[in-house]
Write a protein that holds these residues in place. Sequence first.
Motif, short mmCIF file in Angstrom:
data_model
loop_
_atom_site.label_atom_id
_atom_site.label_comp_id
_atom_site.label_asym_id
_atom_site.label_seq_id
_atom_site.Cartn_x
_atom_site.Cartn_y
_atom_site.Cartn_z
N GLU A 3 0.85 -1.18 0.00
CA GLU A 3 0.00 0.00 0.00
C GLU A 3 0.89 1.23 0.00
O GLU A 3 1.97 1.22 0.56
CB GLU A 3 -0.93 0.00 1.21
N LYS A 4 0.41 2.28 -0.69
CA LYS A 4 1.19 3.52 -0.70
C LYS A 4 0.81 4.34 0.51
O LYS A 4 -0.37 4.48 0.84
CB LYS A 4 0.91 4.31 -1.97
N GLU A 5 1.81 4.87 1.16
CA GLU A 5 1.59 5.74 2.31
C GLU A 5 2.33 7.04 2.08
O GLU A 5 3.26 7.10 1.29
CB GLU A 5 2.14 5.11 3.59
N LYS A 6 1.91 8.04 2.78
CA LYS A 6 2.64 9.30 2.73
C LYS A 6 3.31 9.51 4.07
O LYS A 6 2.84 9.07 5.10
CB LYS A 6 1.69 10.45 2.43
N ILE A 7 4.45 10.20 4.00
CA ILE A 7 5.22 10.51 5.19
C ILE A 7 5.27 12.02 5.33
O ILE A 7 5.46 12.73 4.35
CB ILE A 7 6.67 9.97 5.06
N VAL A 8 5.11 12.47 6.55
CA VAL A 8 5.28 13.89 6.84
C VAL A 8 6.57 14.03 7.62
O VAL A 8 6.79 13.33 8.61
CB VAL A 8 4.11 14.44 7.69
N ILE A 9 7.44 14.93 7.15
CA ILE A 9 8.70 15.20 7.84
C ILE A 9 8.64 16.62 8.38
O ILE A 9 8.37 17.56 7.64
CB ILE A 9 9.91 15.07 6.89
N GLY A 10 8.86 16.75 9.68
CA GLY A 10 8.92 18.07 10.30
C GLY A 10 10.37 18.42 10.62
O GLY A 10 11.11 17.60 11.16
N ILE A 11 10.77 19.64 10.25
CA ILE A 11 12.13 20.10 10.51
C ILE A 11 12.09 21.16 11.60
O ILE A 11 11.33 22.13 11.50
CB ILE A 11 12.78 20.66 9.23
N ASP A 12 12.88 20.96 12.62
CA ASP A 12 13.05 21.96 13.68
C ASP A 12 14.40 22.63 13.44
O ASP A 12 15.44 22.09 13.77
CB ASP A 12 13.02 21.27 15.04
N PHE A 13 14.36 23.80 12.80
CA PHE A 13 15.57 24.55 12.50
C PHE A 13 15.73 25.61 13.58
O PHE A 13 15.10 26.65 13.54
CB PHE A 13 15.46 25.17 11.10
N GLY A 14 16.54 25.30 14.57
CA GLY A 14 16.68 26.18 15.72
C GLY A 14 17.93 27.03 15.68
O GLY A 14 18.83 26.81 14.88
N THR A 15 17.97 27.99 16.58
CA THR A 15 19.13 28.88 16.66
C THR A 15 20.38 28.13 17.09
O THR A 15 21.44 28.30 16.51
CB THR A 15 18.84 30.02 17.66
N SER A 16 20.25 27.28 18.09
CA SER A 16 21.43 26.56 18.57
C SER A 16 21.40 25.06 18.24
O SER A 16 22.45 24.45 18.10
CB SER A 16 21.60 26.76 20.07
N ARG A 17 20.20 24.48 18.09
CA ARG A 17 20.10 23.04 17.78
C ARG A 17 18.99 22.82 16.77
O ARG A 17 18.02 23.55 16.74
CB ARG A 17 19.84 22.25 19.06
N SER A 18 19.16 21.80 15.95
CA SER A 18 18.18 21.47 14.92
C SER A 18 17.94 19.97 14.89
O SER A 18 18.76 19.19 15.35
CB SER A 18 18.68 21.93 13.54
N GLY A 19 16.83 19.59 14.30
CA GLY A 19 16.51 18.18 14.18
C GLY A 19 15.34 17.96 13.25
O GLY A 19 14.85 18.90 12.61
N PHE A 20 14.89 16.73 13.18
CA PHE A 20 13.73 16.40 12.36
C PHE A 20 12.97 15.26 13.01
O PHE A 20 13.50 14.52 13.84
CB PHE A 20 14.14 16.02 10.92
N ALA A 21 11.71 15.16 12.64
CA ALA A 21 10.87 14.05 13.07
C ALA A 21 9.98 13.70 11.88
O ALA A 21 9.77 14.51 10.98
CB ALA A 21 10.04 14.42 14.28
N TYR A 22 9.48 12.48 11.88
CA TYR A 22 8.59 12.09 10.79
C TYR A 22 7.54 11.12 11.30
O TYR A 22 7.68 10.48 12.34
CB TYR A 22 9.37 11.49 9.61
N SER A 23 6.46 11.06 10.53
CA SER A 23 5.36 10.17 10.87
C SER A 23 4.71 9.71 9.57
O SER A 23 4.76 10.40 8.55
CB SER A 23 4.34 10.91 11.73
N PHE A 24 4.10 8.55 9.62
CA PHE A 24 3.40 8.01 8.47
C PHE A 24 1.94 8.44 8.55
O PHE A 24 1.26 8.18 9.54
CB PHE A 24 3.49 6.48 8.45
#
Length: 162
Positions: A3-24
């Motif tokens: 089955e085809k699914e979509k993924i959402v990727i969230g980017i946290d672009f911070g002043t001192s630290r950055s990261g990402f998270a994702y969910s199906f």
Amino acid sequence: MSEKEKIVIGIDFGTSRSGFAYSFIGDKEQQIYGNNNWTDFKTDSAILLKKDKNGDCRGGANLIEIVEFGQEAIRKYVEMLEEEEGELYELFRYYKMALYKSRTFVKSVAGSVFKLVDVIAMSLQWIKDTALQHINLTVRTPIETDQGPMGLDSACNLVREG
């Protein structure tokens, strides 16, 4: 059955630290995943970029390649300085603050001046690419991206087996 699914990727672009998270999208458990290789799922907002040999941006130089991002960028920059290879590289830290001050240019750690939009665009590109690499390592079937506005990938499709 696939089955085809979509993924959402969230980017946290911070002043001192950055990261990402994702969910199906459509995941009944609504789990959120991140890069657990980084401390607290984040890394330093620092980017090491290679430049051409013409000096800073106002002098005609271009940032031509992303070398590294995060804690690894800082480590690699120090290593290059010790080996006296630092003149072709620029390390940027805390550059997001230039947005708050409505600046067009930003200075590297060494004091060279470059376009802020280029530094931020390259940072977001690296985080996005890292997120996609991370997802591809954790799923059975590689994801395909759909191009969105401004050339950024707006949606990720995944065919998951099982």
